[in-house]
Scaffold this motif. Structure first.
Motif, PDB file in Angstrom:
ATOM      1  N   ASP A  43       0.861  -1.180   0.000  1.00 58.70           N
ATOM      2  CA  ASP A  43       0.000   0.000   0.000  1.00 58.70           C
ATOM      3  C   ASP A  43       0.901   1.235   0.000  1.00 58.70           C
ATOM      4  OD1 ASP A  43      -1.690   2.151   0.562  1.00 58.70           O
ATOM      5  OD2 ASP A  43      -2.979   0.941   1.861  1.00 58.70           O
ATOM      6  N   LEU A  44       1.221   1.713  -1.189  1.00 57.72           N
ATOM      7  CA  LEU A  44       2.174   2.808  -1.345  1.00 57.72           C
ATOM      8  C   LEU A  44       1.723   4.076  -0.628  1.00 57.72           C
ATOM      9  CD1 LEU A  44       4.845   3.583  -2.746  1.00 57.72           C
ATOM     10  CD2 LEU A  44       3.477   4.327  -4.700  1.00 57.72           C
ATOM     11  N   GLU A  45       0.441   4.414  -0.738  1.00 59.95           N
ATOM     12  CA  GLU A  45      -0.055   5.639  -0.106  1.00 59.95           C
ATOM     13  C   GLU A  45       0.012   5.548   1.419  1.00 59.95           C
ATOM     14  OE1 GLU A  45      -0.768   8.572  -1.695  1.00 59.95           O
ATOM     15  OE2 GLU A  45       0.083   7.453  -3.376  1.00 59.95           O
ATOM     16  N   ALA A  46      -0.363   4.411   1.968  1.00 58.27           N
ATOM     17  CA  ALA A  46      -0.293   4.240   3.420  1.00 58.27           C
ATOM     18  C   ALA A  46       1.153   4.336   3.899  1.00 58.27           C
ATOM     19  CB  ALA A  46      -0.913   2.908   3.838  1.00 58.27           C
ATOM     20  N   ALA A  47       2.079   3.746   3.145  1.00 58.50           N
ATOM     21  CA  ALA A  47       3.496   3.805   3.527  1.00 58.50           C
ATOM     22  C   ALA A  47       4.008   5.237   3.447  1.00 58.50           C
ATOM     23  CB  ALA A  47       4.322   2.894   2.627  1.00 58.50           C
ATOM     24  N   LYS A  48       3.645   5.946   2.400  1.00 55.73           N
ATOM     25  CA  LYS A  48       4.054   7.352   2.272  1.00 55.73           C
ATOM     26  C   LYS A  48       3.540   8.160   3.450  1.00 55.73           C
ATOM     27  CE  LYS A  48       1.706  10.372   0.380  1.00 55.73           C
ATOM     28  NZ  LYS A  48       0.822  11.516   0.714  1.00 55.73           N
ATOM     29  N   ASN A  49       2.259   7.970   3.791  1.00 54.71           N
ATOM     30  CA  ASN A  49       1.672   8.722   4.902  1.00 54.71           C
ATOM     31  C   ASN A  49       2.331   8.379   6.229  1.00 54.71           C
ATOM     32  OD1 ASN A  49      -0.086  10.016   3.165  1.00 54.71           O
ATOM     33  ND2 ASN A  49      -1.717   8.518   3.473  1.00 54.71           N
ATOM     34  N   TRP A  50       2.634   7.102   6.453  1.00 49.21           N
ATOM     35  CA  TRP A  50       3.259   6.674   7.707  1.00 49.21           C
ATOM     36  C   TRP A  50       4.647   7.287   7.844  1.00 49.21           C
ATOM     37  CZ3 TRP A  50       7.401   3.873   9.661  1.00 49.21           C
ATOM     38  CH2 TRP A  50       7.264   3.400  10.966  1.00 49.21           C
ATOM     39  N   ASP A  94       8.533  -1.860  10.054  1.00 50.16           N
ATOM     40  CA  ASP A  94       7.490  -0.871   9.796  1.00 50.16           C
ATOM     41  C   ASP A  94       6.187  -1.592   9.434  1.00 50.16           C
ATOM     42  OD1 ASP A  94       7.441  -1.460   7.025  1.00 50.16           O
ATOM     43  OD2 ASP A  94       8.583   0.318   6.470  1.00 50.16           O
ATOM     44  N   PRO A  95       5.076  -0.885   9.385  1.00 51.21           N
ATOM     45  CA  PRO A  95       3.807  -1.548   9.091  1.00 51.21           C
ATOM     46  C   PRO A  95       3.728  -2.184   7.705  1.00 51.21           C
ATOM     47  CG  PRO A  95       3.394   0.570  10.127  1.00 51.21           C
ATOM     48  CD  PRO A  95       4.872   0.506   9.801  1.00 51.21           C
ATOM     49  N   ASP A 133       4.878   3.572  18.736  1.00 48.62           N
ATOM     50  CA  ASP A 133       3.598   4.262  18.875  1.00 48.62           C
ATOM     51  C   ASP A 133       2.905   4.444  17.530  1.00 48.62           C
ATOM     52  OD1 ASP A 133       4.060   4.442  21.606  1.00 48.62           O
ATOM     53  OD2 ASP A 133       4.634   6.574  21.537  1.00 48.62           O
ATOM     54  N   LEU A 134       3.682   4.545  16.457  1.00 45.07           N
ATOM     55  CA  LEU A 134       3.125   4.727  15.116  1.00 45.07           C
ATOM     56  C   LEU A 134       2.775   3.405  14.442  1.00 45.07           C
ATOM     57  CD1 LEU A 134       5.371   7.646  13.833  1.00 45.07           C
ATOM     58  CD2 LEU A 134       2.898   7.707  14.233  1.00 45.07           C
ATOM     59  N   GLY A 135       2.924   2.297  15.171  1.00 50.55           N
ATOM     60  CA  GLY A 135       2.483   1.017  14.633  1.00 50.55           C
ATOM     61  C   GLY A 135       3.577   0.080  14.171  1.00 50.55           C
ATOM     62  N   ALA A 136       4.842   0.466  14.314  1.00 54.82           N
ATOM     63  CA  ALA A 136       5.932  -0.454  14.006  1.00 54.82           C
ATOM     64  C   ALA A 136       6.002  -1.513  15.101  1.00 54.82           C
ATOM     65  CB  ALA A 136       7.261   0.302  13.914  1.00 54.82           C
ATOM     66  N   THR A 137       6.636  -2.629  14.804  1.00 54.46           N
ATOM     67  CA  THR A 137       6.829  -3.671  15.811  1.00 54.46           C
ATOM     68  C   THR A 137       8.318  -3.869  16.059  1.00 54.46           C
ATOM     69  OG1 THR A 137       6.748  -5.396  14.113  1.00 54.46           O
ATOM     70  CG2 THR A 137       4.689  -4.887  15.242  1.00 54.46           C
ATOM     71  N   GLU A 138       8.632  -4.231  17.278  1.00 56.30           N
ATOM     72  CA  GLU A 138      10.030  -4.419  17.647  1.00 56.30           C
ATOM     73  C   GLU A 138      10.636  -5.585  16.862  1.00 56.30           C
ATOM     74  OE1 GLU A 138      12.063  -6.214  21.479  1.00 56.30           O
ATOM     75  OE2 GLU A 138      11.298  -4.181  21.882  1.00 56.30           O
TER      76      GLU A 138
END
Length: 137
Positions: A14-21, A113-114, A88-93
Motif C-alpha cells: 500500500d504505497l499511499e499508506a506507507a508514504k503517509n506513515w 514498519d507496518p 507508537d506509530l504502529g511499528a513492531t520491535e
C-alpha cells in the motif's frame, strides 16, 4: 569503496499508506513522486534518500517477510524516544535497544514498519564526530 549511505529503498503493498506513515514519522513530505510507483524523502544531515516503492516493482524473488540479513542503521539523537515513537506509530520491535561495544555510546535497535521493512536506528558517537568535522550540527 563505499563512501556513505546514498539511498535506501523500502517496498510496500500500500504505497499511499506507507508514504503517509513515513511522512508522519519523519515530519516531512516526500519531495519526489512517481504515480503509483515511488515516493522519495530527503532526510538527515546529509539529505540521504529514503525511497518507498510499490512492491509490484520489487526485484524478482524479493521476500515479503522482514529480514534478509542486512539492516541499514540511521543515527538518531535520542534512541529511546525515537524507538518509542516508531512503536507508537504502529511499528513492531525487531531488535530491542542493545548497547554495542564497550566504549560507551553505541547502541542499536530496529523495528519492522507496518509494511514489512526493517528500519534500523542507532546512537553512534562516531557519526557525531564526523558530522562535527564537516561543520554539521
Amino acid at each position: 569503496m563505499l563512501r556513505g549511505m546514498a539511498t535506501v529503498s523500502y517496498y510496500a503493498d500500500d504505497l499511499e499508506a506507507a508514504k503517509n506513515w513515513y511522512a508522519e514519522f519523519l515530519g516531512v513530505e516526500p519531495y519526489y513522486h512517481v504515480p503509483n510507483g515511488y515516493y522519495e524523502f530527503r532526510i538527515g544531515d546529509y539529505q540521504h534518500e529514503l525511497g518507498i516503492i510499490n512492491r509490484a516493482y520489487a526485484p524478482q524473488g524479493a521476500r515479503n517477510a522482514p529480514g534478509g540479513g542486512g539492516v541499514l542503521l540511521w543515527h538518531v539523537d535520542d534512541l529511546p524516544a525515537t524507538f518509542q515513537r516508531l512503536l507508537d506509530l504502529g511499528a513492531t520491535e525487531y531488535e530491542p535497544i542493545t548497547p554495542r561495544g564497550n566504549d560507551g555510546g553505541f547502541a542499536t535497535a530496529a523495528v519492522v514498519d507496518p509494511f514489512g521493512n526493517i528500519l534500523g536506528i542507532m546512537s553512534n558517537p562516531h557519526y557525531l564526530e564526523v558530522l562535527g568535522k564537516t561543520g554539521g550540527v
